[in-house]
Structure formats: structure tokens, C-alpha cells
Design an enzyme around this catalytic site. Structure first.
Site, PDB file in Angstrom:
ATOM      1  N   ASN A  35      -1.448   5.019   6.910  1.00 65.44           N
ATOM      2  CA  ASN A  35      -0.795   3.893   7.588  1.00 65.44           C
ATOM      3  C   ASN A  35       0.146   4.270   8.730  1.00 65.44           C
ATOM      4  O   ASN A  35       1.086   3.546   9.035  1.00 65.44           O
ATOM      5  CB  ASN A  35      -0.033   3.027   6.577  1.00 65.44           C
ATOM      6  CG  ASN A  35      -0.968   2.311   5.621  1.00 65.44           C
ATOM      7  OD1 ASN A  35      -2.164   2.271   5.839  1.00 65.44           O
ATOM      8  ND2 ASN A  35      -0.430   1.773   4.548  1.00 65.44           N
ATOM      9  N   HIS A  95       2.159   9.756   0.271  1.00 61.96           N
ATOM     10  CA  HIS A  95       1.712   8.761   1.256  1.00 61.96           C
ATOM     11  C   HIS A  95       1.405   9.470   2.574  1.00 61.96           C
ATOM     12  O   HIS A  95       2.298   9.868   3.308  1.00 61.96           O
ATOM     13  CB  HIS A  95       2.833   7.737   1.440  1.00 61.96           C
ATOM     14  CG  HIS A  95       2.425   6.487   2.162  1.00 61.96           C
ATOM     15  ND1 HIS A  95       1.202   6.322   2.763  1.00 61.96           N
ATOM     16  CD2 HIS A  95       3.110   5.317   2.383  1.00 61.96           C
ATOM     17  CE1 HIS A  95       1.140   5.110   3.323  1.00 61.96           C
ATOM     18  NE2 HIS A  95       2.281   4.483   3.096  1.00 61.96           N
ATOM     19  N   TYR A 120       2.340   6.702   9.054  1.00 57.51           N
ATOM     20  CA  TYR A 120       3.635   7.318   8.753  1.00 57.51           C
ATOM     21  C   TYR A 120       3.550   8.834   8.971  1.00 57.51           C
ATOM     22  O   TYR A 120       2.536   9.345   9.437  1.00 57.51           O
ATOM     23  CB  TYR A 120       4.094   6.905   7.353  1.00 57.51           C
ATOM     24  CG  TYR A 120       4.295   5.403   7.263  1.00 57.51           C
ATOM     25  CD1 TYR A 120       5.218   4.760   8.101  1.00 57.51           C
ATOM     26  CD2 TYR A 120       3.523   4.609   6.425  1.00 57.51           C
ATOM     27  CE1 TYR A 120       5.382   3.370   8.075  1.00 57.51           C
ATOM     28  CE2 TYR A 120       3.679   3.219   6.391  1.00 57.51           C
ATOM     29  CZ  TYR A 120       4.608   2.610   7.219  1.00 57.51           C
ATOM     30  OH  TYR A 120       4.758   1.248   7.198  1.00 57.51           O
ATOM     31  N   THR A 150       5.482  -2.824  -0.076  1.00 53.29           N
ATOM     32  CA  THR A 150       6.836  -2.851   0.477  1.00 53.29           C
ATOM     33  C   THR A 150       7.398  -4.263   0.342  1.00 53.29           C
ATOM     34  O   THR A 150       6.829  -5.213   0.873  1.00 53.29           O
ATOM     35  CB  THR A 150       6.804  -2.419   1.953  1.00 53.29           C
ATOM     36  OG1 THR A 150       6.343  -1.067   2.014  1.00 53.29           O
ATOM     37  CG2 THR A 150       8.181  -2.513   2.590  1.00 53.29           C
ATOM     38  N   ARG A 152      -2.702   9.335  -0.585  1.00 58.45           N
ATOM     39  CA  ARG A 152      -3.234   8.132   0.074  1.00 58.45           C
ATOM     40  C   ARG A 152      -3.571   8.441   1.529  1.00 58.45           C
ATOM     41  O   ARG A 152      -2.748   8.985   2.264  1.00 58.45           O
ATOM     42  CB  ARG A 152      -2.212   6.994   0.011  1.00 58.45           C
ATOM     43  CG  ARG A 152      -2.817   5.641   0.405  1.00 58.45           C
ATOM     44  CD  ARG A 152      -1.830   4.496   0.327  1.00 58.45           C
ATOM     45  NE  ARG A 152      -2.486   3.277  -0.136  1.00 58.45           N
ATOM     46  CZ  ARG A 152      -2.130   2.042   0.199  1.00 58.45           C
ATOM     47  NH1 ARG A 152      -1.095   1.850   1.006  1.00 58.45           N
ATOM     48  NH2 ARG A 152      -2.775   0.991  -0.264  1.00 58.45           N
ATOM     49  N   ASN A 160       0.448   0.756  12.940  1.00 56.16           N
ATOM     50  CA  ASN A 160       1.494   1.613  13.517  1.00 56.16           C
ATOM     51  C   ASN A 160       0.985   2.435  14.697  1.00 56.16           C
ATOM     52  O   ASN A 160       1.417   3.567  14.913  1.00 56.16           O
ATOM     53  CB  ASN A 160       2.131   2.512  12.444  1.00 56.16           C
ATOM     54  CG  ASN A 160       3.086   1.742  11.550  1.00 56.16           C
ATOM     55  OD1 ASN A 160       3.758   0.824  12.009  1.00 56.16           O
ATOM     56  ND2 ASN A 160       3.157   2.115  10.279  1.00 56.16           N
TER      57      ASN A 160
END
Length: 363
Positions: A178, A175, A180, A25, A227, A235
Site C-alpha cells: 500500500n 506491512h 508505505y 485503520t 503483506r 499512495n
């Protein structure tokens, strides 16, 4: 010759070497969340990677959680990405797009028309969020997704996959790491649902499996990767039994014959938030890589030596490098020559223009 520098194949994608550029990012998209000419230059500089995975790219306005991140839902965005893929392919590189929805890791300012961020359950993360104005605010309590929301989400992933195909990519990565949205469905620290999308591992995997079915319908399974971040705490994530959970996820991925599985080591749990490597964390490569029946891409705090060890030992088929790729666009050549690496400047990671983006030297 280092095994890292030898070719391999991820499904239908041929890699010239096993040195992969991790998704990074950088928050430099232009107006309308469009990747600009500078992004094309940045990625083309790194085209000698065996594979480039783009920065996380939101599949819809509601999927956005940070200022300056690119999307893949408008015609302008598709055209911007077409320039990027053309530049990479002109240099003989391969690139997949990472498809992203941040879920609760967002703020209404990023999508005022859509309102509150969404999540499996109405649980606010701890900490602060970047607003659309580049300020920081407390996280809002997200809206728990309805079944209709989930159907719309799957449709958004399908459209994003179609748009990535139009933009000239070699494949896509879903994705689900992480902290999300898809990870929020997987882990029971964030998923308190009592319907068919919560409770059992089968139920918590359901959204990911439905998303993959939609994306594979566009690309075929041999051009789709996933992933995951077992044990990752970034997070504000947690699960009561990560080993049972992620073994269950991998068992469900195996019959799909994906191009690859991308696993993150929890030692780099902050996902770019610091340079700290956490000691005494479980090894994702050791715990999970052998359970997956296809190609495994490892990421998370690797250097040249332990990456070579990972591919020679069979714990990885390729290794993704993040921060090293920011400051060393010719990382493959430097590994091959045994040349020193340029140190990165953390202050220029997020936002800005060419400084710390396209101005790092090559050999």
C-alpha cells in the site's frame, strides 16, 4: 459446509476458520497513540474470525502518518495492546499485529522531534496528507534515508516485534504493501537509489529481507506473515514491471518458511479510500499466489461467494475481509447462517468514538 468455514493452519497459528479480519485503520487511539478499552471491545466483538490482523501499528514515532493510529514502542502502548489480546483470547480468537512504518506518507506534525518524513529517495508523493491536527496539507518532500537510518529502522522493527510478543500477540505481520515504507523500497517508482538498496530487484528487496530477519529472530518464521500489494497504485505507487518485481520478492520469501503471505487484489487499489472496484485489473491471486510455497491469504473486495471460490480453487488458503468486518462483527456466523449483512457507514470509518465502531449489531 463452506470451505471458508473449515479450519486451517498458518505456520504455528491454528485458525478455526478461513475468514480473516483484515487490518483496518480506524484512527481511534487515545493520547500517546495507546489503544484504549474501546479498541479492546471492538476487537473482542470480532474474535470469531479465524484470525484478526490488527490495524497497522507504527513501530516508532517517525513511522506514524495519520492522527489517532496506535503504536507499539512505549510501555503504555504495550499495556493497551495487552488488554486487547487478552479480550480476544478470552473469546477463543487469534490475533497478529501488523507492524507499520509509513515512510513518506507522513507529515512533520506527526513527529516534530524527528523532522521530515523519510523514504528511500527524496520524492514527494502527489496528493494531500492528514496532519496531526486532522487537517490536510500537501505532502512534504521526504528525506532520503542514509545507511545509518536503515540500520536504525531494522532495530525499530526488532524492538516492535519484541514489544508485540510482550503484548500477548500470536504473531506479527510485516506491512510491505500500500505504498508505505517497505513498499517504497521495493518499487522503482519510489526507489531511485544507487547504493546496495536500489537498482536491481535483489537490492530493492534488501530492506524487507533484513527487516524479516530481525522479526523472525524474535518470533520464529512460523509466526510471521508479510503483506504485499502488486499492481497497487494507492499512495502514488508504481513500478516499471510489477510481475518481475513481485515474482522476485516471492522467490526470496519462499526459503523463509513464513506463516503466510498476504496479497491484496489491485481491484481494490484505493485501500479503503472508496467503494469503487476497478475493473479489468490483473488478478493477484492468479498471477502470484501459486508462486508462493506456503499459505496464501487474499484480500481486496472479496464477498462470501468469490471468497469461497478462491479457497475451493486453491488460489487462497483464507480470505481477509475489511469493510464487511467493520459492520458485521459476527461475520462468520452470518456466513454460516446465510444471513443478510449489515451495511457499513463510511462516514464513521476514521476517527470518532463508539459510533460506527463498537455499535454494529450481531444476529
Amino acid at each position: 459446509m463452506m470451505k471458508l468455514l473449515t479450519p486451517t493452519k498458518f505456520g504455528a497459528i491454528d485458525l478455526n476458520n478461513r475468514v480473516v479480519m483484515a487490518p483496518l485503520t480506524r484512527m481511534r487511539a487515545a493520547q500517546g497513540d495507546v489503544p484504549g478499552q474501546l479498541a479492546a471491545q471492538y476487537y473482542a466483538q470480532r474474535a470469531s474470525a479465524g484470525l484478526i490482523i490488527t490495524e497497522a501499528t507504527q513501530i516508532s514515532p517517525l513511522g506514524k502518518g495519520y492522527p489517532g493510529t496506535p503504536g507499539i514502542y512505549s510501555e503504555e502502548q504495550i499495556k493497551g495492546w495487552q488488554t486487547v489480546t487478552s479480550e480476544i483470547h478470552a473469546k477463543g480468537g487469534k490475533v497478529v499485529m501488523q507492524l507499520w512504518h509509513v515512510g513518506r506518507i507522513s507529515h512533520t506534525s506527526h513527529h516534530p522531534e524527528q523532522g521530515l518524513p523519510v523514504a528511500p529517495s527524496a520524492i514527494a508523493p502527489s496528493g494531500q496528507v492528514f496532519t496531526a491536527q486532522w487537517g490536510q496539507a500537501a505532502y512534504e518532500t521526504p528525506r532520503a534515508m542514509t545507511q545509518e537510518d536503515i540500520l536504525a529502522l531494522i532495530h525499530d522493527y526488532q524492538c516492535a516485534a519484541e514489544n508485540a510478543l510482550r503484548a500477548g500477540f500470536d504473531g506479527v505481520e510485516v506491512h510491505a504493501a500500500n505504498g508505505y515504507l517497505l513498499d517504497q523500497f521495493l518499487q522503482n517508482g519510489t526507489n531511485h537509489r544507487t547504493d546496495e538498496y536500489g537498482g536491481s530487484i535483489e537490492n530493492r528487496c534488501r530492506v524487507l529481507m533484513q527487516v524479516l530477519e530481525a522479526v523472525i529472530g524474535v518470533w520464529g518464521s512460523d509466526r510471521v506473515g508479510v503483506r504485499l500489494s502488486p499492481y497497487g497504485s494507492f499512495n502514488d505507487m508504481s513500478d516499471s514491471d510489477p510481475v518481475i518485481l513481485f515474482n522476485g520478492v516471492i522467490d526470496r520469501l519462499n526459503p523463509l518458511h513464513l506463516a503466510y503471505l498476504h496479497l491484496i487484489e489491485p481491484r481494490s487499489t484505493m485501500a479503503g479510500g472508496s467503494d469503487q472496484v476497478v475493473q479489468d485489473m490483473p488478478s493477484t491471486a492468479t498471477l502470484f499466489s501459486e508462486r508462493f510455497e506456503g499459505k496464501v491469504l487474499m484480500a481486496g473486495g472479496y464477498n462470501k461467494d468469490n471468497a469461497e471460490e478462491a479457497v475451493t480453487s486453491g488460489h487462497a488458503d483464507a480470505v481477509a475481509f475489511g469493510r464487511l468486518y467493520i459492520s458485521n462483527p459476527d461475520l462468520v456466523a452470518r456466513f454460516a447462517a446465510g444471513a443478510p449483512l449489515t451495511p457499513y457507514d463510511r462516514a464513521t470509518f476514521y476517527g470518532g468514538t463508539e459510533k460506527g465502531y463498537t455499535d454494529y449489531p450481531t444476529l
